[in-house]
Design a protein around this motif. Sequence first.
Motif, short mmCIF file in Angstrom:
data_model
loop_
_atom_site.label_atom_id
_atom_site.label_comp_id
_atom_site.label_asym_id
_atom_site.label_seq_id
_atom_site.Cartn_x
_atom_site.Cartn_y
_atom_site.Cartn_z
N TRP A 1 -3.31 10.95 6.86
CA TRP A 1 -4.75 11.20 6.74
C TRP A 1 -5.42 10.16 5.86
O TRP A 1 -6.56 9.83 6.06
N PHE A 2 -4.67 9.66 4.88
CA PHE A 2 -5.13 8.56 4.03
C PHE A 2 -4.03 7.52 3.92
O PHE A 2 -2.95 7.81 3.41
N GLY B 1 0.83 -1.19 0.00
CA GLY B 1 0.00 0.00 0.00
C GLY B 1 0.87 1.24 0.00
O GLY B 1 2.09 1.18 -0.14
N MET B 2 0.24 2.40 0.20
CA MET B 2 0.95 3.67 0.14
C MET B 2 0.34 4.64 1.12
O MET B 2 -0.88 4.64 1.33
N ALA B 3 1.18 5.50 1.71
CA ALA B 3 0.70 6.51 2.65
C ALA B 3 1.51 7.78 2.43
O ALA B 3 2.67 7.87 2.84
N MET B 4 0.90 8.76 1.78
CA MET B 4 1.57 10.05 1.55
C MET B 4 0.84 11.20 2.23
O MET B 4 1.45 12.06 2.84
N THR B 5 -0.49 11.23 2.13
CA THR B 5 -1.27 12.41 2.48
C THR B 5 -1.38 12.61 3.98
O THR B 5 -1.62 11.67 4.73
N LYS C 1 -16.60 6.58 2.91
CA LYS C 1 -16.40 7.21 1.61
C LYS C 1 -17.67 7.21 0.76
O LYS C 1 -18.56 6.40 0.95
N LEU C 2 -17.69 8.11 -0.21
CA LEU C 2 -18.78 8.18 -1.18
C LEU C 2 -18.91 6.86 -1.93
O LEU C 2 -20.01 6.32 -2.08
N GLY C 3 -17.83 6.35 -2.44
CA GLY C 3 -17.79 5.09 -3.17
C GLY C 3 -16.59 4.29 -2.72
O GLY C 3 -16.08 4.50 -1.62
N ASN C 4 -16.15 3.33 -3.58
CA ASN C 4 -14.98 2.54 -3.24
C ASN C 4 -15.16 1.89 -1.86
O ASN C 4 -14.23 1.76 -1.08
N ARG C 5 -16.39 1.48 -1.58
CA ARG C 5 -16.73 1.07 -0.22
C ARG C 5 -16.23 -0.33 0.12
O ARG C 5 -16.09 -0.66 1.30
N SER C 6 -15.93 -1.13 -0.87
CA SER C 6 -15.40 -2.45 -0.56
C SER C 6 -13.96 -2.38 -0.07
O SER C 6 -13.47 -3.30 0.60
N ASN C 7 -13.28 -1.31 -0.40
CA ASN C 7 -11.87 -1.14 -0.08
C ASN C 7 -11.69 -0.29 1.17
O ASN C 7 -12.40 0.70 1.36
N ALA C 8 -10.75 -0.68 2.00
CA ALA C 8 -10.49 0.06 3.24
C ALA C 8 -9.49 1.18 2.99
O ALA C 8 -8.45 0.97 2.37
N SER C 9 -9.81 2.38 3.48
CA SER C 9 -8.88 3.50 3.52
C SER C 9 -8.86 3.99 4.96
O SER C 9 -9.93 4.17 5.56
N PRO D 1 -5.02 -0.45 4.21
CA PRO D 1 -4.19 -0.66 5.41
C PRO D 1 -4.00 -2.11 5.80
O PRO D 1 -3.22 -2.41 6.71
N MET D 2 -4.68 -3.05 5.14
CA MET D 2 -4.51 -4.46 5.46
C MET D 2 -3.31 -5.06 4.75
O MET D 2 -3.00 -6.24 4.94
N CYS D 3 -2.62 -4.26 3.92
CA CYS D 3 -1.48 -4.78 3.17
C CYS D 3 -0.31 -5.12 4.09
O CYS D 3 -0.27 -4.73 5.25
N ASP D 4 0.67 -5.81 3.53
CA ASP D 4 1.82 -6.26 4.31
C ASP D 4 2.89 -5.19 4.47
O ASP D 4 3.66 -5.22 5.43
N VAL D 5 2.96 -4.27 3.52
CA VAL D 5 4.05 -3.29 3.51
C VAL D 5 3.56 -2.03 2.82
O VAL D 5 2.65 -2.08 1.98
N PHE D 6 4.16 -0.87 3.19
CA PHE D 6 3.71 0.41 2.65
C PHE D 6 4.91 1.26 2.24
O PHE D 6 5.96 1.21 2.88
#
Length: 542
Positions: free
Chosen positions: A209-210, A175-179, A254-262, A214-219
């Motif tokens: 903030w995003f 995954g990724m975490a910048m914001t 979130k508005l959409g993308n509801r299956s995915n966790a942020s 977050p369930m991924c193994d590494v970011f």
Amino acid sequence: MTHDVFNQAPPLTGHDVSADPALVEGVRREEADWALGELRMLGTLAGSARAQEWGRLANEHPPVLRTHDRYGNRLDEVEFHPAWHELMSVAVTHGLHASPWVSRRPGAHVARAAKFYVWSQVEAGHGCPISMTYASVAALRHRPALAAEWEPLLASRAYEPGLRPPATKRGVLAGMAMTEKQGGSDVRANTTRAEPLADGTYAITGHKWFNSAPMCDVFLVLAQAPGGLSCFLLPRVLPDGSRNALRLVRLKDKLGNRSNASAEVEYDGARAHLVGEEGRGVRTIIEMVNMTRLDCVLGSAAGMRAGVRQAVHHALHRSAFGKPLADQPLMRNVLADLVLESEAATTLALRLAGATDRAIRGDTGQGALRRVALAAAKYWVCKRAPGHAAESLECLGGNGYVEDSQLPRLFRESPLNGIWEGSGNVAALDLLRSVGKEPENLDAFFGEVDLAKGADADLDAAVRAAKDALADPAGLEYRARQVVERLALVLQASLLVRHGPPAVADAFCAARLGPERSLAYGGLPSGADLDAIIDRVNVKPA
């Protein structure tokens, strides 16, 4: 009888989603025809009732955050419905993630892009961790030792969810975490700190903030090191089996993308490894961002195809005012216009995948083309997606406004790719910076566009106008969206003129570049070959 059901379109199932002429033609052009057999297998599964049910369930049962166990111990785990894992398993086993990076076969990234496009039409949310896993390798290669350790796991076709030491798993996800709260797109305003430790790792302290998936193994994470903003690889589980100090605060509603966790996350001295050099974090992670931008374009194109397929299917089976909707002149105009937008988006997305594949193999000219074309496509294709989804939904009338049709989910999803990896303004300004610093990128772009020179008068005029707009420095930043829109349209038109059927190319140039251009779908000029255009949407059983 008080409840006879008639004049309703049957469920759109049992078809091959990959039976898409623009897709197949693009895959062949971009050196990936060897993947068409696997693409058909995936497309048949994507068009099945079983896969569509997975998409429905994954969205109706969104992820749940478990911060603690019953005794008060930190868990920081995200729980998903089994349908999510089915979707993820198919994506990973078919190589939609990082598998092309370990292939030496020309067209490997194109084959992967085509499969991502097909499978995203089942359900878009799970594409987020798949896309980031794909893109993470590009950034990791800034530190070869880390890439050598992680690439085999990231590229593995084994899906193994759950938090365990990476060395004990057959495959991992990234995954990724910048914001951050105060920064948004301005990542240089980030305050998260990275303190160097004696063993060569860093201790990360701060917040994001995003945090995507977050369930991924590494970011891949940005933080302020002593040498400036830097990029780090941060695992969820440390080699000794202990949890890294990454705390999940809450999941975004979130508005959409509801299956995915942020998630919002906090780091309390979490261990991480430097990727690239201190102070060059943006330059390092932008390699990942550029790869996920390609998937934003692919995802938007996939959404357009899914929407117009539903619209055409409905119109073929629904009658109004004495004849099928598909035979009504104005409805045909709307459907054909939606098909044009889909064809242009798909053709451009596959061309970008081909440029990416060749650039990775060392073709600097294709890399220069991609630098401009990807920013233009990220801006324009993703910007067109919400309006396209709304019009596709409207073709079904009230039936399109209810959840059973799947189109509300598509509509809610449609704005996201325009926001991810830099919103519209960011993408437009990024393109201007690119051509300002490296004029050869613009030469490569117009070299591609000019391959269609002389084939269509409206296109030739639009290319001249685009060149003139770029050459005028006055207020260029203020006009950035207008300029980038023109670039995207002339590139799409050029590709369709060179590679698409004449009916599609002629109608696109007239409707998007000509004097009769309409701002709403369904404004195609008279004389367009609507039959040939609408026939490009295949809704026949597999």
